[in-house]
Design an enzyme around this catalytic site. Structure first.
Site, PDB file in Angstrom:
ATOM      1  N   ASP A 228      37.771  29.817  49.142  1.00  0.00           N
ATOM      2  CA  ASP A 228      38.087  31.255  49.299  1.00  0.00           C
ATOM      3  C   ASP A 228      37.122  32.097  48.457  1.00  0.00           C
ATOM      4  O   ASP A 228      37.523  33.052  47.798  1.00  0.00           O
ATOM      5  CB  ASP A 228      39.545  31.502  48.875  1.00  0.00           C
ATOM      6  CG  ASP A 228      40.085  32.827  49.419  1.00  0.00           C
ATOM      7  OD1 ASP A 228      39.443  33.392  50.337  1.00  0.00           O
ATOM      8  OD2 ASP A 228      41.121  33.292  48.924  1.00  0.00           O
ATOM      9  N   ASN A 233      37.621  37.690  44.981  1.00  0.00           N
ATOM     10  CA  ASN A 233      38.098  36.631  44.085  1.00  0.00           C
ATOM     11  C   ASN A 233      37.086  36.311  42.987  1.00  0.00           C
ATOM     12  O   ASN A 233      37.207  35.280  42.317  1.00  0.00           O
ATOM     13  CB  ASN A 233      38.410  35.356  44.883  1.00  0.00           C
ATOM     14  CG  ASN A 233      39.640  35.539  45.754  1.00  0.00           C
ATOM     15  OD1 ASN A 233      40.466  36.417  45.483  1.00  0.00           O
ATOM     16  ND2 ASN A 233      39.760  34.732  46.797  1.00  0.00           N
ATOM     17  N   ASP A 246      41.237  33.007  41.506  1.00  0.00           N
ATOM     18  CA  ASP A 246      42.129  32.812  42.657  1.00  0.00           C
ATOM     19  C   ASP A 246      41.949  31.427  43.269  1.00  0.00           C
ATOM     20  O   ASP A 246      41.222  31.234  44.253  1.00  0.00           O
ATOM     21  CB  ASP A 246      41.885  33.909  43.709  1.00  0.00           C
ATOM     22  CG  ASP A 246      43.003  33.936  44.737  1.00  0.00           C
ATOM     23  OD1 ASP A 246      43.854  33.037  44.714  1.00  0.00           O
ATOM     24  OD2 ASP A 246      43.009  34.864  45.556  1.00  0.00           O
TER      25      ASP A 246
HETATM   26  N1  LIG Z   1      42.252  37.845  36.119  1.00  0.00           N
HETATM   27  C1  LIG Z   1      42.170  39.034  36.659  1.00  0.00           C
HETATM   28  N2  LIG Z   1      41.583  40.034  36.000  1.00  0.00           N
HETATM   29  C2  LIG Z   1      41.487  41.249  36.538  1.00  0.00           C
HETATM   30  N3  LIG Z   1      41.951  41.583  37.743  1.00  0.00           N
HETATM   31  C3  LIG Z   1      42.560  40.613  38.488  1.00  0.00           C
HETATM   32  C4  LIG Z   1      42.705  39.307  37.967  1.00  0.00           C
HETATM   33  N4  LIG Z   1      43.333  38.579  38.887  1.00  0.00           N
HETATM   34  C5  LIG Z   1      43.556  39.385  39.938  1.00  0.00           C
HETATM   35  N5  LIG Z   1      43.099  40.620  39.700  1.00  0.00           N
HETATM   36  C6  LIG Z   1      43.169  41.774  40.596  1.00  0.00           C
HETATM   37  O1  LIG Z   1      44.249  41.584  41.475  1.00  0.00           O
HETATM   38  C7  LIG Z   1      43.810  41.565  42.805  1.00  0.00           C
HETATM   39  C8  LIG Z   1      44.564  40.525  43.573  1.00  0.00           C
HETATM   40  O2  LIG Z   1      44.446  39.326  42.896  1.00  0.00           O
HETATM   41  P1  LIG Z   1      44.378  37.937  43.672  1.00  0.00           P
HETATM   42  O3  LIG Z   1      43.147  37.887  44.474  1.00  0.00           O
HETATM   43  O4  LIG Z   1      44.513  36.842  42.711  1.00  0.00           O
HETATM   44  O5  LIG Z   1      45.647  38.080  44.570  1.00  0.00           O
HETATM   45  P2  LIG Z   1      45.972  37.347  45.955  1.00  0.00           P
HETATM   46  O6  LIG Z   1      47.369  37.622  46.215  1.00  0.00           O
HETATM   47  O7  LIG Z   1      45.541  35.955  45.835  1.00  0.00           O
HETATM   48  O8  LIG Z   1      45.086  38.066  47.009  1.00  0.00           O
HETATM   49  P3  LIG Z   1      44.187  37.377  48.098  1.00  0.00           P
HETATM   50  O9  LIG Z   1      45.008  36.362  48.779  1.00  0.00           O
HETATM   51  O10 LIG Z   1      43.797  38.471  48.986  1.00  0.00           O
HETATM   52  O11 LIG Z   1      43.033  36.796  47.389  1.00  0.00           O
HETATM   53  C9  LIG Z   1      42.327  41.259  42.729  1.00  0.00           C
HETATM   54  O12 LIG Z   1      41.627  41.816  43.785  1.00  0.00           O
HETATM   55  C10 LIG Z   1      41.932  41.905  41.430  1.00  0.00           C
HETATM   56  O13 LIG Z   1      41.633  43.266  41.643  1.00  0.00           O
HETATM   57 MG   LIG Z   2      42.626  36.787  45.806  1.00  0.00          MG
END
Ligand SMILES: Nc1ncnc2c1ncn2[C@@H]1O[C@H](COP(=O)(O)OP(=O)(O)OP(=O)(O)O)[C@@H](O)[C@H]1O
Ligand SMILES: [Mg+2]
Length: 694
Positions: A228, A233, A246
């Site tokens: 991914d 990410n 992620d």
């Molecule tokens: N460690 C981190 N530090 C800063 N911002 C973060 C962090 N983790 C996540 N984010 C923010 O949160 C948002 C969503 O996080 P993440 O990608 O982990 O969620 P998700 O539910 O897995 O979304 P997707 O499935 O679309 O990837 C990211 O786009 C980012 O802006």
């Molecule tokens: Mg994500």
């Protein structure tokens, strides 16, 4: 589809060969139509559709919550820490099981929501255990009990050994069917950064490429596939170091039982072979190639359609590569090769000649950042301890200074305002006597005097206060009524009479020679009565218990018969001696009157005793003029009619004021030091605590 054709179809339509071009509202929604357009940059797309602010929002499997997940969480189970060996109870000194708040709410201070994804909400939160900031991801939907992949992301993340280019995992726990993942907090995602900056400078592209290739190589060396990789990410720290995050879709190739969920990576970054097969390490390289292409060219990556195929067929128009070095172009194109077997591996890419120097420079930079971070935290740590130490040392001093300043102001106010009734200086020695006299204890104990001298000009005893040990310069000592010859006799007389005035008969002790209440009585006694009092001195050798003073049958005749007393002494003196003695007595009486006036109060004493240094310094001072600006008190009101006299007094008191200022300069200096502490030290302390929080 041709670009011009696309534009004309959207803006205008030719009704007939001769008819003019008329503007019509396009029937096809812009989003659908834009999918058909050829490759464009995000900036171009923004220009064409001003309301476009970035990629289309994702379609969520579950409805996106309107309010934060935290407000919906109910705590009905104890939190379970996820470990490689299975769930264990989660403990923390800050966590109270009986509290209805969740573990997150009890042990973290939530700053803000930093992102929402398909999985859940991400919070920036400060852990109260170590005061550091973390990102905490909370699942949106309650975890299904029999879901195979319910803790997948957390389990996979904790399996990956830490790497400087991977978002660091700290812990994960489950509470009330929700998964919480605590990770390192980054500043922003690469997608957010690119949306602001559009095409990044080539230097930054190389840095990103080096960082991400190292992260992917770390995963691939562990036989793991990220699956991914995309700007959303990838995260940037405040030092612009790239970190891959992620890990919800990571595939562990070592684990044959690793069942991947039906979800796939984002189609925009998907390798063509994954449509018909399984993700591979090469597909990760392809996704990384598209990510680098997007960051370098500001390409608006298509998620489907001809443009999608155009990229996978290597038909990217050369205009996107304008300003990009051929080496970087070759690198990107090789990563986007349609044939996965021809794509270079992460190891091959890192071993490339052009990469080696960049990797070396980048590692130096990362080390420098690490060192400066550790030095900064060390400096903060030292600063905090120094501040704590200094505050412990100086806090009592500052407090003491404040008290002294307040006290000084009170004392000065008494001396400077002659029309104001004076508050006495309370010392530890006389404070007991003060409270006793207020309650009347001492007076009740006292044997009543045969003379009742109370009159209108003398205030009640309960309102009288003394400078018990106040020296009386330049006047003679209060006990020194007579010549030096009879000084001993006089003192014996006084102590005897004083003791009898306060103590019950038969309980006279030398330590009560100058009890305060007896002084009160003495101070309040009119002059004529004081003279008569001396006639009641006990005879030498007569014990206080048998003193004539307490003998009810004692009379004036007896007193004369005892052969002592004022009249006999006076009659033995010459005229000159008598005049001299009268003069001295007059002076003493005047001075005593002054003390009487100064000691009359009608208010309760302040709680703190005046320090001896100040007491000594202020006792001898004469009254100073009213307009002394050092004090904040309101200027005293002058009574009408004595302006001229007041001015004369002021003039007389001017040298005294100078003397007063000189004697108090030390205190003023200490006030300056105190102000220094207030103005510099306290802001410094708050600055350091702010730095520590940061
Ligand atoms: N460690 C981190 N530090 C800063 N911002 C973060 C962090 N983790 C996540 N984010 C923010 O949160 C948002 C969503 O996080 P993440 O990608 O982990 O969620 P998700 O539910 O897995 O979304 P997707 O499935 O679309 O990837 C990211 O786009 C980012 O802006
Ligand atoms: Mg994500």
């Amino acid at each position: 589809m041709d670009e011009s054709l696309g534009n004309s179809s959207m803006d205008s339509i030719e009704v007939g060969p001769t008819s003019p071009r008329v503007l019509v509202t396009p029937r096809i929604p812009a989003a659908v139509m834009m999918r058909e357009t050829p490759l464009s940059t995000k900036r171009e797309r923004q220009a064409m559709t001003p309301r476009y602010r970035g990629p289309m929002p994702k379609i969520f499997k579950s409805q996106q919550p309107q309010r934060s997940i935290l407000s919906m969480t109910r705590k009905d189970t104890t939190p379970q820490l996820l470990t490689p060996h299975g769930p264990q109870p989660l403990e923390s000194p800050l966590y109270d099981h009986k509290n209805t708040q969740s573990f997150l709410e009890q042990t973290f201070k939530i700053d803000e929501i930093i992102g929402r994804g398909s999985f859940g909400e991400v919070f920036a939160a400060r852990c109260l255990e170590d005061s550091r900031l973390y990102a905490v991801k909370v699942s949106i939907a309650p975890i299904r009990q029999h879901s195979i992949s319910k803790y997948r992301e957390a389990e996979l993340h904790m399996l990956i050994p830490p790497h400087k280019n991977l978002v660091r995992f700290y812990r994960a726990w489950v509470e009330t069917d929700r998964l919480y993942i605590q990770t390192e907090l980054c500043e922003q995602s690469l997608q957010q950064y690119c949306l602001i900056k559009h095409a990044l400078p080539e230097k930054e592209i190389w840095n990103i490429s080096v960082d991400l290739l190292q992260a992917v190589h770390h995963l691939h060396s562990l036989d793991m596939i990220h699956d991914d990789i995309k700007p959303d990410n990838i995260f940037l720290t405040r030092h612009k170091i790239c970190k891959l995050g992620d890990f919800g879709l990571v595939i562990n190739l070592k684990n044959p039982n690793d069942v991947k969920s039906a979800e796939e990576g984002d189609s925009k970054y998907l390798a063509p072979e994954v449509l018909n097969g399984r993700p591979t390490k090469a597909s990760d390289i392809f996704s990384l190639g598209v990510t680098i292409l997007e960051a370098a060219t500001d390409l608006d990556v298509p998620s489907s359609g001809d443009a999608w195929h155009q990229i996978r067929n290597g038909q990217i128009p050369p205009r996107f590569f304008v300003g990009i070095s051929p080496i970087l172009q070759d690198l990107i194109k090789s990563m986007l090769d349609k044939d996965p077997l021809k794509r270079p591996t992460s190891q091959t890419l890192l071993a490339h000649a052009s990469m080696k120097r960049k990797i070396f420079m980048r590692s130096l930079y990362v080390k420098w950042v690490d060192t400066s971070d550790s030095l900064t935290s060390l400096f903060k740590w030292i600063l905090v301890w120094c501040m704590a130490f200094v505050s412990v040392v100086f806090r009592p001093v500052a407090w003491f200074h404040e008290e002294i300043q307040n006290r000084r102001s009170e004392i000065c106010a008494q001396f400077l305002n002659p029309h104001q009734q004076h508050t006495p200086i309370h010392t530890p020695e006389n404070s007991k006597a003060y409270s006793e006299s207020l309650t009347g204890v001492a007076l009740r104990q006292a044997v009543p005097s045969p003379f009742d001298f109370s009159d209108d000009e003398n205030p009640p005893h309960s309102q009288r206060r003394l400078f018990q040990s106040a020296p009386v310069p330049p006047f003679p000592s209060r006990l020194n009524f007579d010549d030096d010859d009879d000084e001993d006799e006089e003192q014996a007389t006084c102590s005897s009479s004083n003791s009898s005035a306060i103590e019950p008969i038969g309980d006279v002790s030398p330590r009560f020679r100058r009890p305060v209440t007896s002084m009160v009585q003495r101070e309040s006694t009119p002059k004529s009565a004081r003279r008569l009092l001396s006639a009641y001195r006990p005879s030498p050798g007569l014990s206080p218990t048998t003193s004539n003073f307490h003998n009810p049958s004692f009379s004036h005749q007896d007193h004369q018969a005892s052969g002592d007393g004022f009249n006999n002494n006076m009659s033995m003196l010459t005229d000159q001696e008598r005049t001299e003695k009268y003069r001295r007595m007059q002076q003493t009486e005047q001075h005593r009157d002054w003390i009487d006036r100064a000691n009359v109060v009608d208010e309760a004493p302040p709680p703190m005793s005046c320090p001896p240094r100040i007491r000594r310094g202020t006792r001898d001072l004469p009254r100073l003029p009213l307009n002394f600006n050092l004090l904040d008190d309101e200027p005293a009101k002058k009574e009408g009619g004595d302006d001229v006299e007041q001015k004369r007094e002021d003039k007389k008191a001017a040298p005294e004021m100078r003397r007063f200022l000189r004697s108090n300069s030390k205190q003023l200096r200490s006030k300056t030091q105190y102000l220094f502490i207030r103005v510099y030290f306290l802001p410094l302390l708050s600055l350091s605590s702010f730095l520590i929080k940061e």
